[in-house]
Write a protein that holds these residues in place. Sequence first.
Motif, short mmCIF file in Angstrom:
data_model
loop_
_atom_site.label_atom_id
_atom_site.label_comp_id
_atom_site.label_asym_id
_atom_site.label_seq_id
_atom_site.Cartn_x
_atom_site.Cartn_y
_atom_site.Cartn_z
N GLN A 1 -5.84 -4.75 -4.58
CA GLN A 1 -5.90 -3.36 -4.14
C GLN A 1 -6.10 -2.39 -5.31
OE1 GLN A 1 -2.95 -2.33 -1.07
NE2 GLN A 1 -2.35 -4.48 -1.10
N ALA A 2 -6.52 -2.93 -6.44
CA ALA A 2 -6.67 -2.10 -7.64
C ALA A 2 -7.65 -0.97 -7.42
CB ALA A 2 -7.12 -2.96 -8.80
N ASP A 3 -8.77 -1.26 -6.72
CA ASP A 3 -9.78 -0.22 -6.51
C ASP A 3 -9.21 0.96 -5.73
OD1 ASP A 3 -11.60 -1.73 -7.85
OD2 ASP A 3 -12.52 -2.59 -6.06
N ARG A 4 -8.41 0.65 -4.71
CA ARG A 4 -7.84 1.74 -3.91
C ARG A 4 -6.93 2.62 -4.75
NH1 ARG A 4 -3.46 3.42 -1.45
NH2 ARG A 4 -2.19 1.66 -2.18
N PHE A 5 -6.12 1.98 -5.59
CA PHE A 5 -5.18 2.75 -6.41
C PHE A 5 -5.91 3.62 -7.43
CE2 PHE A 5 -2.16 -0.86 -5.45
CZ PHE A 5 -1.39 -0.12 -4.57
N LYS B 1 0.82 -1.22 0.00
CA LYS B 1 0.00 0.00 0.00
C LYS B 1 0.85 1.27 0.00
CE LYS B 1 -3.98 -2.05 2.38
NZ LYS B 1 -4.86 -1.96 3.58
N CYS B 2 1.99 1.21 0.67
CA CYS B 2 2.81 2.42 0.78
C CYS B 2 4.06 2.37 -0.09
CB CYS B 2 3.19 2.66 2.24
SG CYS B 2 4.04 1.28 3.03
N THR B 3 4.11 1.40 -1.01
CA THR B 3 5.26 1.28 -1.90
C THR B 3 5.12 2.24 -3.07
OG1 THR B 3 5.55 -1.06 -1.35
CG2 THR B 3 6.61 -0.27 -3.36
N PRO B 4 6.12 3.03 -3.40
CA PRO B 4 6.04 3.96 -4.53
C PRO B 4 5.75 3.24 -5.83
CG PRO B 4 7.94 4.47 -3.16
CD PRO B 4 7.39 3.16 -2.66
N LEU B 5 5.07 3.95 -6.72
CA LEU B 5 4.71 3.38 -8.02
C LEU B 5 5.92 2.87 -8.77
CD1 LEU B 5 2.64 2.92 -10.34
CD2 LEU B 5 3.08 5.27 -11.05
N GLU B 6 7.01 3.61 -8.75
CA GLU B 6 8.20 3.21 -9.51
C GLU B 6 8.77 1.91 -8.99
OE1 GLU B 6 10.14 3.77 -12.88
OE2 GLU B 6 8.64 5.17 -12.08
N ASP B 7 8.72 1.69 -7.67
CA ASP B 7 9.23 0.45 -7.09
C ASP B 7 8.34 -0.72 -7.49
OD1 ASP B 7 11.25 1.87 -5.97
OD2 ASP B 7 10.41 1.91 -3.94
N LEU B 8 7.04 -0.49 -7.56
CA LEU B 8 6.13 -1.55 -7.99
C LEU B 8 6.37 -1.90 -9.46
CD1 LEU B 8 2.82 -0.43 -6.25
CD2 LEU B 8 4.33 -2.30 -5.57
#
Length: 431
Positions: free
Chosen positions: A112-116, A20-27
């Motif tokens: 967790q797609a909905d949250r994003f 949840k708290c991982t930056p987009l670039e890291d994902l």
Amino acid sequence: MTGSPLSSPTFHLPPIGKIKCTPLEDLKNALELLRALYNPVVHSSRLLGRQSMCPRVHITSEDEIDFEQLCRRNTDIMTRLPFPSDRFLDLLRSDDFERSYAIRWLTALVSQADRFVDYYDEDTCCNDPVLEQQKMQWEKLIEDAAAILAICAGSASAGTISRTFVFHQPAGLELRVQVTDLPLQNQDFSSVGAQTWGGARVLAEMIIGSPRTFGIELRGSTASPIRILELGAGTGLVSLATGKLFQAHSARSIPATIIASDFNPAVLANLQHNIDINFTALSGPSPTNIFARALDWSTFPSSSSIHVPFDTPFDVIFGADIIYEAEHAAWIKNCVRVLLRHPLNSFDTPQFHLVVPLRPTHTAELRSIEETFLVSDGVRDTPGGDELGIVAKEFLACQADWGVRSKHEDLNIDKYVHYTIAWVKTGLGTF
């Protein structure tokens, strides 16, 4: 991550509880690792050098040719690829615990797609191009994660591997071929064709790089349609790459029929699957047609086996890594004798191109090729005649991700022999 060693999912992926708290670039980087591991892009084999030999000179050992010298002719590409070895990757892909963890991690991300995505609602993104771009990035991330999850989950039980091979024509055209490899079935060694072997990569690369060398003319309004056969096609890489070549030139190419043949039912089913994922998305009619068909060398030709599409001879026949038993050379010759078209004139040279690995453990098989396909002073190089003979032979040195380490510190090479076999005249005289 390009150029850096791949590590295991349990080591590299962000903790599931912290997604949840991982930056987009890291994902994105995490997905890049999983894609490279479970849906890899495999570049062509990178020929380091080629050396033609007189067909009448029997070479049955890698010690009889100086591959070091052959490779040094291309010193500019002798650096080792910055990728982990195939052996390491295969071990990592076959690790059930690592795959299971990757599936759980991807499931957590997709759930967790909905949250994003909901964070970037219409009101938030209204008239804000930066936020709109971020929303698109998150949506793309979730799509990629779902696609990789499908691959991992689907192959977890089947043991399949999806690969994307990338080939380049001299003019800069990039051709991509996707194939699925299957595991060996219950020690049934007739299903070895369900994996993609190195010889297919080498032959496909050479065809893409120089089609005319292999009797493939891509253009010509008055040229006759061409018929191409691959023996022991396995996953179909050679046929698929050839089909992609015609497809890329479809606006001006001549009509082509490509038959990818094998005989094991599981291999044929996978071969058809690979044809479907590469070609069924075509829109409109295409001058290129590719089919998977059963062909058993051990019983061909018999009156019951010479049926469509094998009742009409072929202009070009390919075979890669297909001789691994002593009797195979004789069986294949019987097939080619029936299936290779005879030349119409002195400028017409239908050919059978055979690529085999040069291994110290397979010298008997290599010797059987040169003994079965006529190589002697009694063969003329004039096209025609009623005998099949080796008319050209060359040794190929290719850079490998792993393999036999050469004396050169940074170079791993795979070694192959490319035979060109055609109809020749016999009798007195030499080349």
